[in-house]
Design a protein around this motif. Sequence first.
Motif, PDB file in Angstrom:
ATOM      1  N   GLU B 222     101.421 -18.630 -92.533  1.00 43.09           N
ATOM      2  CA  GLU B 222     102.664 -19.403 -92.553  1.00 43.09           C
ATOM      3  C   GLU B 222     103.617 -18.931 -91.461  1.00 43.09           C
ATOM      4  O   GLU B 222     104.251 -19.735 -90.763  1.00 43.09           O
ATOM      5  CB  GLU B 222     103.320 -19.276 -93.928  1.00 43.09           C
ATOM      6  N   ALA B 223     103.690 -17.609 -91.305  1.00 46.52           N
ATOM      7  CA  ALA B 223     104.575 -17.061 -90.273  1.00 46.52           C
ATOM      8  C   ALA B 223     104.121 -17.492 -88.887  1.00 46.52           C
ATOM      9  O   ALA B 223     104.949 -17.769 -88.004  1.00 46.52           O
ATOM     10  CB  ALA B 223     104.610 -15.545 -90.382  1.00 46.52           C
ATOM     11  N   VAL B 224     102.813 -17.570 -88.685  1.00 45.69           N
ATOM     12  CA  VAL B 224     102.303 -17.990 -87.370  1.00 45.69           C
ATOM     13  C   VAL B 224     102.659 -19.455 -87.130  1.00 45.69           C
ATOM     14  O   VAL B 224     103.081 -19.842 -86.030  1.00 45.69           O
ATOM     15  CB  VAL B 224     100.777 -17.775 -87.275  1.00 45.69           C
ATOM     16  N   GLU B 225     102.510 -20.270 -88.158  1.00 48.27           N
ATOM     17  CA  GLU B 225     102.885 -21.677 -88.007  1.00 48.27           C
ATOM     18  C   GLU B 225     104.353 -21.798 -87.640  1.00 48.27           C
ATOM     19  O   GLU B 225     104.741 -22.602 -86.783  1.00 48.27           O
ATOM     20  CB  GLU B 225     102.608 -22.433 -89.311  1.00 48.27           C
ATOM     21  N   GLU B 226     105.169 -20.982 -88.282  1.00 43.99           N
ATOM     22  CA  GLU B 226     106.598 -21.042 -87.983  1.00 43.99           C
ATOM     23  C   GLU B 226     106.874 -20.612 -86.550  1.00 43.99           C
ATOM     24  O   GLU B 226     107.704 -21.191 -85.852  1.00 43.99           O
ATOM     25  CB  GLU B 226     107.367 -20.160 -88.980  1.00 43.99           C
ATOM     26  N   ARG B 227     106.151 -19.603 -86.105  1.00 47.23           N
ATOM     27  CA  ARG B 227     106.332 -19.173 -84.709  1.00 47.23           C
ATOM     28  C   ARG B 227     105.924 -20.277 -83.752  1.00 47.23           C
ATOM     29  O   ARG B 227     106.569 -20.501 -82.724  1.00 47.23           O
ATOM     30  CB  ARG B 227     105.474 -17.947 -84.427  1.00 47.23           C
ATOM     31  N   LEU B 228     104.833 -20.956 -84.074  1.00 45.49           N
ATOM     32  CA  LEU B 228     104.393 -22.054 -83.212  1.00 45.49           C
ATOM     33  C   LEU B 228     105.476 -23.129 -83.144  1.00 45.49           C
ATOM     34  O   LEU B 228     105.798 -23.646 -82.070  1.00 45.49           O
ATOM     35  CB  LEU B 228     103.094 -22.656 -83.757  1.00 45.49           C
ATOM     36  N   LEU B 229     106.009 -23.468 -84.301  1.00 44.82           N
ATOM     37  CA  LEU B 229     107.044 -24.500 -84.330  1.00 44.82           C
ATOM     38  C   LEU B 229     108.294 -24.050 -83.581  1.00 44.82           C
ATOM     39  O   LEU B 229     108.912 -24.830 -82.859  1.00 44.82           O
ATOM     40  CB  LEU B 229     107.377 -24.850 -85.779  1.00 44.82           C
ATOM     41  N   ASP B 230     108.656 -22.786 -83.737  1.00 48.68           N
ATOM     42  CA  ASP B 230     109.805 -22.258 -82.991  1.00 48.68           C
ATOM     43  C   ASP B 230     109.571 -22.387 -81.486  1.00 48.68           C
ATOM     44  O   ASP B 230     110.454 -22.815 -80.736  1.00 48.68           O
ATOM     45  CB  ASP B 230     110.012 -20.763 -83.321  1.00 48.68           C
TER      46      ASP B 230
END
Lengths: 658, 237
Positions: B222-230
Amino acid sequence: MDHDYRNLPIAFDDDGTPYVLDDDGFAIDHDSIARSGVEDLVPDGAGQQVDAETEPAGEEHSESIHDVNIDPVTRVAGALAFHAKVDLDNEQVLEGHSQATLFRGYEIILEGRDPRDAIDLSSRACGVCGAVHSLCSSMALEMAFPVEPPPMGVWARNMGQAGAFLYDHTIHLFLLAGPDYSASLLGESNPDLLETARNTAAPHADVHGYESIGEVMAALDPLEGELYLKGLEKTRDARQMASLMLGKYPHPSTIAPGGVTTTLSRTTFMQFYSRLDDMFDWAKQVAFIWDDLMDFMLEHLEGFEQVGERPMNMIGTGIWDDPDAYNARYEDAEEWGRARLSTPGVIVDGELVTTSLHELDMGVEEFVDHSFYEDWTDENQRFETTPAGGPLSPYHPWNKQTRPKPEGKSWREKYTWGTAPRWDRTPMECGPWSRQWLTAMAEELDNPFIEPTGDGLNMTVPEAELPEMTLRWDIPERLNTAERHRAKATHLAYNALVCYTGFIEALELLKAGESAVATEFEVPQSGTQRGVGFWEAGRGYLTHHVTIEDGVIDNYQILTPSTWMASPTDPFDNPGPYETAARNTPLLEEYTDEEDFTGIDILRGIRSFDPCMPCTVHLHTDRQADVITDDVTSCGCSFTEGDQTAEEAITEIIHADD
Amino acid sequence: MTDSDPEPDVDALDQLDGPDEPERYHIRGEHRGAGADTGSLFGNVSEKRDEAAFGTEPGLIAGTREDPMLVAGVGYPLLSDLALGTVLAHRVAEWDLPGVAVADLSHTPVAAYQTVSEGAYRTVLLVGAEKRGGELNDGTPSENPGAIHEYGPDAVAMPEEGLTELVGQSAMGFNTVENVVVVTRALGSFPEDTRVIAVEPAYDSWGMNVDEFSDPVAAALEAVEERLLDALDDALA
């Protein structure tokens, strides 16, 4: 086959029905086995006569004799290591041992699984053979189920695989083997030869554009040479050709028993053709680049004809089916095998002995005398006959069991995770050269662009930017490094013409509304079924033998080209093909002592076979290294110092997340 | 290399109009036959093939090579945590983000280089598993399983020797984030705005499903997905 097997106890009656000759059956009797002719091959070749006198590994040897360890560091896609003992004073290779350093255990992983899993799991056996295993597996399953693919499905396989070979062969010729003949390398290993090359005109400059052999060598310089970079770029187009037919490359997800699940339209084929058109010219240029280069090497590097030389013993399953003949049935395999665009068969000592897939299959055995496995023949033989009724050896893949046992490590005992496959108890090699050799000699192929003439092939490559050309490949008089490369280079044209044949046939099918690419199938849920896929990899021979029991895989055996060629010595003392090739290789490089010895000639010989992961090979000399222990314990299955059996380790890995 | 703490920006999800819980593309197990405790591993991927230009020009599974941004997932299906990049690429593809091309680089670093260089992307986000310490593919954990690292391609050291051999290997496999960076830099270049987001694996040997992740890596997704979106949000801005 017009005569009986030479070594196997199988004969044929007047009706051509095979039977086992005597009561001893397939029991191994060392004294009755004919040798492969290694000793007689090259009277002036290096090494082979010394073999019997070579001291055991680890003993003292003279100042000029060195251990050479060619030890790739591979972790994901497989590994080959090679140990050689060289005499630097006499410029000879005394001994060679081929080692598969990883146990990957696909057979054990597949046991008990849904048969359909074999397609995707076995595909992971190789990254560069990125579709052959899934295709071969699907064909083994479609024989077992059974199900027959529609014509468009067959052509999609053919075209996708030929496109993949254009990728595979280009990688080998320019990224892996090419650097061995580059100006940057020759400048160090053979500077005089490079100078001669710069002053030698290239006979076919009008086709490939390089005025001298020196220019060709400069273009082969890794990372910056024009041919290296062009080869790299061509792999993009070829991979896209494979992807258009198979959905993705490597490891397509569209392969199924009964065909493929790719959506193919007129647009797909036009996209395919736009790339194929460029490949026609690339194939013409590559053929003449390597023709000129190998002719130069043979003329100007004395002894090069012995580098990597072996007896002319070759095997091929054939590839690229004719949908009018192919029906996925073992009983009819002789007919559909001979109808293939590359003819199956076996050549022994330069003579074509069979083109029958039945006889080819019956003649195959795998031995583990020098491998980290246990012999399995203490149990009752699972199958006495093939599905067509021919006798089967207990060492045949359908009877084989994979029993890992990494013990007894020494050159005299066991030293590899590879097995020793033999046909009629004779070592065999394979590759693009065997595809061409078999097709040329058999004269079975009827194709408008590829004409076998008994002594060679005429390949008519259509006009693109370069005019139409008929490339002639003659069956060579020797089987060595030069001829393997020459054949592989001309094989680009062969593959392009298979693609072209498929393109024409597929458009006809589209016009006729026959666009179905797959036939539905069911996995039988009870009883015993058997199947075998005969489908070559870029490097040649490939079979998957499967036995299904009550809906799950009971036994799965993969026999790859590199297993044939990287094989260890067999129970009859025949070394494997790489081992023989190394022993026959004279040391031609210019060196003064151990420090500046690179072993390039041994490398050239082994690389000409296109072994899996050849480019990972780096070579060092180290008199102290115990390569046996180092290599085996670096295996990817995390073996410790013998406290854990391979089976336990594999089981642990498989069930780690259960 | 630099590490940075993930700071999820939940708003970015809404701004980019992606689903909160993207449908997973992989196999859930319902296909498994009665006669076996396993089943065809890639059925759903095959079904999606009609929609995705797998491996063909321009090698994308979403978007086009005219898009300004590329999310490229480097991974090995069936090698447990090493499948991370592949799985994430398919998740991002299903978000259907405007201006974002997505590549499933589950093939080879050379092919990955060719896919990255095929378009004229202004931003490239390379995501995948990266083992630190030990040998690859031997089933042992990375130094800090589940740790997320984010850095630019220049942070990866180019080998002083053996580059030819590495490129040769990378034509056949050796499909790691580090090798994709090295091969791309050796043969071409990344756009200036390129970020690598890598997760350390806990297990890197056989997995019998496409996304058979270890707990630490599953927890990091989930954190990686958030980083991608950021990162995509930043690039859009």
